[in-house]
Scaffold this active site. Structure first.
Site, PDB file in Angstrom:
ATOM      1  N   ASN A   1      -5.499   8.206   6.444  1.00 43.03           N
ATOM      2  CA  ASN A   1      -5.327   7.112   7.411  1.00 43.03           C
ATOM      3  C   ASN A   1      -5.166   7.447   8.792  1.00 43.03           C
ATOM      4  O   ASN A   1      -5.759   6.869   9.610  1.00 43.03           O
ATOM      5  CB  ASN A   1      -3.859   6.654   6.939  1.00 43.03           C
ATOM      6  CG  ASN A   1      -3.966   5.740   5.472  1.00 43.03           C
ATOM      7  OD1 ASN A   1      -2.869   5.739   5.325  1.00 43.03           O
ATOM      8  ND2 ASN A   1      -4.959   5.348   5.088  1.00 43.03           N
TER       9      ASN A   1
ATOM     10  N   ARG B   1      -1.213   9.774  -3.391  1.00 38.08           N
ATOM     11  CA  ARG B   1      -0.679   8.811  -2.166  1.00 38.08           C
ATOM     12  C   ARG B   1      -0.024   7.609  -2.776  1.00 38.08           C
ATOM     13  O   ARG B   1       1.309   7.363  -2.347  1.00 38.08           O
ATOM     14  CB  ARG B   1      -1.790   8.283  -1.132  1.00 38.08           C
ATOM     15  CG  ARG B   1      -2.794   7.492  -1.591  1.00 38.08           C
ATOM     16  CD  ARG B   1      -3.792   7.357  -0.584  1.00 38.08           C
ATOM     17  NE  ARG B   1      -4.906   6.516  -0.713  1.00 38.08           N
ATOM     18  CZ  ARG B   1      -6.265   7.193  -1.367  1.00 38.08           C
ATOM     19  NH1 ARG B   1      -6.267   8.157  -2.071  1.00 38.08           N
ATOM     20  NH2 ARG B   1      -7.234   6.043  -1.537  1.00 38.08           N
TER      21      ARG B   1
ATOM     22  N   ARG C   1       0.943  -1.204   0.096  1.00 44.11           N
ATOM     23  CA  ARG C   1       0.155   0.027   0.025  1.00 44.11           C
ATOM     24  C   ARG C   1       1.001   1.110   0.112  1.00 44.11           C
ATOM     25  O   ARG C   1       2.135   1.255   0.501  1.00 44.11           O
ATOM     26  CB  ARG C   1      -0.907   0.055   1.257  1.00 44.11           C
ATOM     27  CG  ARG C   1      -1.972  -0.892   1.174  1.00 44.11           C
ATOM     28  CD  ARG C   1      -2.752  -1.015   2.562  1.00 44.11           C
ATOM     29  NE  ARG C   1      -3.334  -0.067   2.847  1.00 44.11           N
ATOM     30  CZ  ARG C   1      -4.159   0.418   3.936  1.00 44.11           C
ATOM     31  NH1 ARG C   1      -4.052  -0.553   5.059  1.00 44.11           N
ATOM     32  NH2 ARG C   1      -4.877   1.381   3.949  1.00 44.11           N
ATOM     33  N   HIS C   2       0.346   2.346  -0.194  1.00 38.12           N
ATOM     34  CA  HIS C   2       1.049   3.666   0.001  1.00 38.12           C
ATOM     35  C   HIS C   2       1.309   3.915   1.306  1.00 38.12           C
ATOM     36  O   HIS C   2       0.949   3.253   2.127  1.00 38.12           O
ATOM     37  CB  HIS C   2       0.053   4.913  -0.693  1.00 38.12           C
ATOM     38  CG  HIS C   2      -1.294   4.711   0.039  1.00 38.12           C
ATOM     39  ND1 HIS C   2      -1.488   5.126   1.420  1.00 38.12           N
ATOM     40  CD2 HIS C   2      -2.371   4.159  -0.398  1.00 38.12           C
ATOM     41  CE1 HIS C   2      -2.737   4.737   1.702  1.00 38.12           C
ATOM     42  NE2 HIS C   2      -3.311   4.205   0.793  1.00 38.12           N
TER      43      HIS C   2
ATOM     44  N   HIS D   1      -3.725   0.137  -2.911  1.00 43.29           N
ATOM     45  CA  HIS D   1      -4.640   0.335  -1.726  1.00 43.29           C
ATOM     46  C   HIS D   1      -5.154  -0.885  -1.239  1.00 43.29           C
ATOM     47  O   HIS D   1      -4.782  -1.926  -1.715  1.00 43.29           O
ATOM     48  CB  HIS D   1      -5.725   1.301  -2.320  1.00 43.29           C
ATOM     49  CG  HIS D   1      -5.216   2.421  -3.157  1.00 43.29           C
ATOM     50  ND1 HIS D   1      -5.044   3.697  -2.474  1.00 43.29           N
ATOM     51  CD2 HIS D   1      -4.975   2.858  -4.354  1.00 43.29           C
ATOM     52  CE1 HIS D   1      -4.753   4.656  -3.535  1.00 43.29           C
ATOM     53  NE2 HIS D   1      -4.696   3.931  -4.619  1.00 43.29           N
TER      54      HIS D   1
ATOM     55  N   GLU E   1      -8.293   3.143  -5.511  1.00 38.79           N
ATOM     56  CA  GLU E   1      -8.837   2.487  -4.439  1.00 38.79           C
ATOM     57  C   GLU E   1     -10.533   2.253  -4.633  1.00 38.79           C
ATOM     58  O   GLU E   1     -10.993   2.911  -5.484  1.00 38.79           O
ATOM     59  CB  GLU E   1      -8.679   2.866  -3.090  1.00 38.79           C
ATOM     60  CG  GLU E   1      -9.427   2.460  -1.922  1.00 38.79           C
ATOM     61  CD  GLU E   1      -8.809   1.109  -1.995  1.00 38.79           C
ATOM     62  OE1 GLU E   1      -8.965   0.283  -2.601  1.00 38.79           O
ATOM     63  OE2 GLU E   1      -8.675   0.864  -0.539  1.00 38.79           O
TER      64      GLU E   1
HETATM   65  O1  F6P Z   1      -8.741   3.127   4.778  1.00 38.33           O
HETATM   66  C1  F6P Z   1      -8.279   2.709   3.724  1.00 38.33           C
HETATM   67  C2  F6P Z   1      -8.840   2.224   2.437  1.00 38.33           C
HETATM   68  O2  F6P Z   1      -8.185   2.173   1.488  1.00 38.33           O
HETATM   69  C3  F6P Z   1     -10.027   3.073   1.988  1.00 38.33           C
HETATM   70  O3  F6P Z   1      -9.750   4.044   1.134  1.00 38.33           O
HETATM   71  C4  F6P Z   1     -10.836   1.955   1.553  1.00 38.33           C
HETATM   72  O4  F6P Z   1     -12.285   2.102   1.395  1.00 38.33           O
HETATM   73  C5  F6P Z   1     -10.742   0.897   2.507  1.00 38.33           C
HETATM   74  O5  F6P Z   1      -9.205   1.038   2.993  1.00 38.33           O
HETATM   75  C6  F6P Z   1     -11.075  -0.414   2.171  1.00 38.33           C
HETATM   76  O6  F6P Z   1     -11.061  -1.287   2.921  1.00 38.33           O
HETATM   77  P1  F6P Z   1     -12.409  -2.001   3.467  1.00 38.33           P
HETATM   78  O7  F6P Z   1     -13.203  -2.651   2.736  1.00 38.33           O
HETATM   79  O8  F6P Z   1     -12.090  -3.169   4.775  1.00 38.33           O
HETATM   80  O9  F6P Z   1     -13.241  -1.016   4.223  1.00 38.33           O
END
Ligand code: F6P
Length: 399
Positions: free
Chosen positions: A227, A267, A220-221, A353, A287
């Site tokens: 975050n 990012r 990931r970044h 991501h 993402e």
């Molecule tokens: O929180 C970081 C992230 O990359 C968000 O931008 C994204 O919506 C999420 O993680 C994805 O993870 P999850 O599906 O578990 O919410």
């Protein structure tokens, strides 16, 4: 693309040691990852099961031996019969893995597909690159059950005789709907008429696959301000800690012959900015689109949109954010990046991501679909995916 209702038979064709089984396995993985029911029907496995070791010797493939020729046809038809039963029932896409080098065999298969109402396409592997052929022969002689009882030299000599028998009757595919995969990714001939987007996708995928033992790294970044606040989506820059990770990441890979793929988000591009190798921005690595929830924190979603939380907890794989995407939607987007990764001959580092990397890992390492949205994917970690060898899939390790 949703081809779920079309029953498609993908019929391999080509001389032995042209990589048909390898391409069949890769295609099955690619299709299953997308949720298709895809199965390989391998005529060689049927032959071994029904006739055992004697059928592994080259004599059995001599076209001048009518008894053996009839046996081979009988087994090929039995295998196709099972394929037809499965494809006519639960299956979506069946891959018929056999040499199918004669026009008469292919005529039979074509008419059977017509009789059952299956769409079909022939995939001919054409390969005249001695290095590629040698690599495939080595894998085959080492791993195929056909050569288990042979010493290495006897195996090679017998395989050469088998190949000669096939070469003596080989007719390249010319009339039926087909694609030709030339020298593993060198070029692809598409001859199946226009407006066949699903076949185009299969041709793109098969044309990308190569035999390089490359490694794929995913990360990931670096950490972002979003975050830190547990916010999703957005386009936040890196924090100081995130930039620190980016620097360490570049140092870790220094001197390696590598291509870096990032998403189009700030990012991931910032994270890649410390590298001095080739960098490719792929928007398909962006993402998961969280639609109306973009920019909210998980706590804010729980408070303002409890129905989103509830539906996501119930079925995270298929839950589509209002105005956004689900994990299943994401797979449909990320598959374009998979084709790019497959096509690369160098090692690849993907800086993307959390949700995207979960989808990518699950392509390389078969994962039950409902588990994909829960794969561990913390910040500041590299996942190394190594192809074990051409036949036996991938291995992964978190660094
Ligand atoms: O929180 C970081 C992230 O990359 C968000 O931008 C994204 O919506 C999420 O993680 C994805 O993870 P999850 O599906 O578990 O919410």
């Amino acid at each position: 693309m949703d081809n779920r209702k079309a029953k498609l038979a993908v019929i391999m064709a080509g001389l032995p040691a042209r990589g048909k089984s390898y391409l069949s396995l890769r295609l099955q993985r690619y299709l299953e990852w997308q949720g298709y029911r895809a199965r390989i029907f391998n005529v060689g496995a049927y032959r071994r099961e029904s006739l055992g070791a004697p059928s592994s010797k080259s004599d059995f493939f001599d076209p001048r031996e009518p008894v053996f020729a009839r046996e081979r046809e009988r087994i090929a038809k039995r295998c196709f019969g099972d394929l037809a039963e499965w494809l006519g029932g639960a299956g979506d896409i069946a891959i018929y893995d056999a040499t199918n080098v004669t026009a008469s065999r292919r005529d039979y298969l074509r008419s059977e597909c017509g009789r059952y109402g299956f769409e079909h396409v022939f995939v001919e592997n054409v390969c005249d690159d001695p290095e590629i052929i040698e690599k495939i022969i080595r894998i085959k002689l080492e791993h195929s059950a056909d050569y288990a009882g042979f010493g290495p030299e006897a195996a090679r000599a017998d395989f050469a005789r088998r190949l000669g028998h096939y070469e003596s009757v080989y007719e390249t595919v010319s009339d039926a709907a087909h694609m030709k995969i030339i020298n593993f990714g060198l070029s692809v001939v598409r001859a199946y008429g226009e407006e066949r987007p699903f076949l185009d996708e299969i041709a793109d995928f098969l044309g990308a696959v190569n035999l390089m033992d490359k490694e794929v790294f995913l990360t990931r970044h670096g950490e972002t301000y979003f975050n830190c606040e547990d916010r999703i989506g957005g386009d936040s820059p890196l924090t100081e800690r995130g930039a620190g990770y980016a620097g360490r990441l570049a140092a870790h890979f220094k001197g390696k012959d590598l291509v870096v793929f990032t998403s189009a988000k700030r990012r991931t591009i910032e994270t890649a900015s410390f590298f001095d190798c080739e960098m490719v921005v792929l928007p398909e690595l962006n993402e998961i689109n969280s639609g109306l929830c973009d920019g909210l924190s998980y706590a804010e979603i729980a408070e303002r949109r409890p129905e989103v939380n509830e539906a996501r907890n119930y079925d995270k794989l298929n839950f589509r954010y209002p105005g956004g995407e689900s994990y299943m939607d994401l797979i449909q987007r990320v598959k374009k990046a998979v084709i790019r990764i497959e096509a690369e001959k160098r090692d690849v580092l993907v800086i993307a991501h959390r949700a995207v990397n979960r989808c990518l890992v699950s392509y390389f390492i078969p994962t039950p679909p409902e588990d994909i949205p829960y794969i561990e994917m913390p910040l500041d970690r590299i996942i190394r995916i190594a192809r074990l060898n051409a036949h036996y899939g991938c291995d992964w390790k978190v660094i």
